[in-house]
Design an enzyme around this catalytic site. Sequence first.
Site, mmCIF file in Angstrom:
data_model
loop_
_atom_site.group_PDB
_atom_site.id
_atom_site.type_symbol
_atom_site.label_atom_id
_atom_site.label_comp_id
_atom_site.label_asym_id
_atom_site.label_seq_id
_atom_site.Cartn_x
_atom_site.Cartn_y
_atom_site.Cartn_z
ATOM 1 N N ASP A 30 -1.000 6.128 -1.446
ATOM 2 C CA ASP A 30 -2.416 6.521 -1.484
ATOM 3 C C ASP A 30 -2.522 7.816 -2.259
ATOM 4 O O ASP A 30 -1.565 8.609 -2.298
ATOM 5 C CB ASP A 30 -2.964 6.778 -0.074
ATOM 6 C CG ASP A 30 -2.573 8.166 0.417
ATOM 7 O OD1 ASP A 30 -1.409 8.324 0.838
ATOM 8 O OD2 ASP A 30 -3.390 9.105 0.348
ATOM 9 N N CYS A 59 -8.546 -3.312 -20.736
ATOM 10 C CA CYS A 59 -9.024 -3.353 -19.357
ATOM 11 C C CYS A 59 -10.229 -4.279 -19.235
ATOM 12 O O CYS A 59 -11.071 -4.327 -20.125
ATOM 13 C CB CYS A 59 -9.400 -1.934 -18.933
ATOM 14 S SG CYS A 59 -10.032 -1.821 -17.253
ATOM 15 N N CYS A 99 -12.305 -4.121 -16.456
ATOM 16 C CA CYS A 99 -13.147 -3.597 -15.376
ATOM 17 C C CYS A 99 -14.606 -3.558 -15.812
ATOM 18 O O CYS A 99 -14.921 -3.689 -16.992
ATOM 19 C CB CYS A 99 -12.688 -2.203 -14.942
ATOM 20 S SG CYS A 99 -13.268 -0.861 -16.006
#
Lengths: 372, 372
Positions: free
Chosen positions: B268, B306, B308
């Site tokens: 994380d 990408c 996204c």
Amino acid sequence: MAAVTYELIKKDAKTKARRGRVTTPHGTIETPVFMPVGTAATVKAMRPEEVKEMGAEIILSNTYHLYLRPGHEIVREAGGLHKFMNWDRAILTDSGGFQVFSLGDLRKITEEGVEFRSHIDGSKHMLSPEKSIEVQTALGSDIMMAFDECAPYPADRGYVKNSLERTTRWLRRCKEAWNDRENQALFGIMQGGMYKDLRKQSAEEIVELDLPGYAIGGLSVGEPKELMCDILDDCVDYLPEDKPRYLMGVGTPDYLFEGVERGVDMFDCVLPTRIARHGMAMTSAGKVNIKNAKYERDFTPLDPECDCYTCRNYSRAYLRHLFKSNEILSAMLLSNHNLHFLINLMRQIRKAIEEDRFLEFKREFYGKYGEF
Amino acid sequence: MAAVTYELIKKDAKTKARRGRVTTPHGTIETPVFMPVGTAATVKAMRPEEVKEMGAEIILSNTYHLYLRPGHEIVREAGGLHKFMNWDRAILTDSGGFQVFSLGDLRKITEEGVEFRSHIDGSKHMLSPEKSIEVQTALGSDIMMAFDECAPYPADRGYVKNSLERTTRWLRRCKEAWNDRENQALFGIMQGGMYKDLRKQSAEEIVELDLPGYAIGGLSVGEPKELMCDILDDCVDYLPEDKPRYLMGVGTPDYLFEGVERGVDMFDCVLPTRIARHGMAMTSAGKVNIKNAKYERDFTPLDPECDCYTCRNYSRAYLRHLFKSNEILSAMLLSNHNLHFLINLMRQIRKAIEEDRFLEFKREFYGKYGEF
């Protein structure tokens, strides 16, 4: 074929309210309509898809801001504002006039135009009718606004008369630069301050130019609501029935009702997104200040009658927590709700006009909501 | 039935990298996994649906922050953190230990726990193993972390030894308070600083408690990368194969590779969303500083490789404009891209392990990306 046309669908039986439709190169707009504002090529804190999903058919963007940053040439190279900001529905751009006049000491008005200094870096610039149309051409908006002078309130009669007459001369230059092109419309702007005879003079001068639409400028600039309503009542009568009418900068729920009642078709205001960033929401039961301690353990939606994304998924307690924590999601969720609220309000207003119950709906709304 | 279980699916042929699956009360998590951080019950500048759409199966949230604001009792009354923040997949909460130790002069450590003053209003509080578990119970996370003491870097051997032994004693108290409940798991945390024998001692002490998972704390706290890798190499060997391993606070692409290579399953870091708010993006060709003047007229996507939302719909020129204009949409779009980048990177890493080409993929990536 004109870039923008207006179709009158139905007139209300008891008021001047009217249901219409504006056709643009980027789709049709059901009127009366509230236009979300995307000052710097973004409706603040919103993805364009969200703005579409809630039913917005047109947004407003600002010539002054985009001229200074990123620069209209960059927007033109990007393929125009629609492509630059990922918005494929209609866009109206203002002329930059209101912004440069608001600069106070940083600007100087001449017959040629307005010389001003940038609020960003102090650099020197000139906006004129021709320059404003040049910039709006580069932006590629569906509706361009004329470069006008918005007189302050209060202002004496002599100032207002000079100012409106200059606005007419500037409008002629805008029309010349625009040249009735096929993919962009030009709207003229009526001025005249709080003087009814000057409003009439301004209206007659601009209507003579037979433009695709007309805006009412210089109202909601600080005058009392009653005065605004009284002047507006007159203004609309001077405008042709077959063209859309746009009341600039108005967006509180009560002013929207007053404008629609007097025959206005289009409205815009930064209010819904601006107050959202300050933790304020418009709801069916009136204003909600989400900072208020009483919402700390309130696990009900912001507006129980609302079906927006925010109200379907989050509680007042969560929204309060986000605001208190300075979280960006707070602005995102409250902006979404407030824009949805006004767009949905206009949807209901259109329906009420169609069903000849506009005044009843207005009364109902005021009863629950109060004045904003 | 344990709340959280781990299944080892495949081991890489050449390294300690492993492909696994963690099962939680809120769904399964394919590992190795990067967990987006939602410190204050929101992944900053993101709607939860966006985080889901990009494939995140678990997020991390912070006990210290939520204890202080809005208060864990309010989250409990809201129905737990999942409901409060509208996230129905797994949540891991840290213990608050790392945050209170970071308060410096504002905190005092005793065997009982840590007395500290709030960074928000200076009010006095106490976090202890029992209190941390109480707060995490109210939050209702799927994975709770033990309340530990993270030694700073550098720290002398005596300090680190005392600190890890206290961490073990605190872990026993956490386990007692947790009591192996069905709907929440407890992970222990290994400490021991940069001393390999102390890491071994810590590991042996915590593994004896037979918990559902183990974290490696106290790494990536300022030490050189080589030292981190060397210590980590050892750490993992002391941990059981049938439990998930979590390297806390690590999230740059190169550290993710190094961690996975050494057998870590979970990571994380606030990095992707934090740097996004400062105009920095991670792309397949390395870092992009969107403020850079060279992007002013760059109408290509942020990362041409990408897929996204941001890269499908916006140009570098637009992103630069948004950042320079302090627009909230800038943080929204860059956060979306950076999180997508790391989640997609982990997806590719998992595939590479499945196909026994982890090291090849790592080499390829470093070749294009460089070190972050």
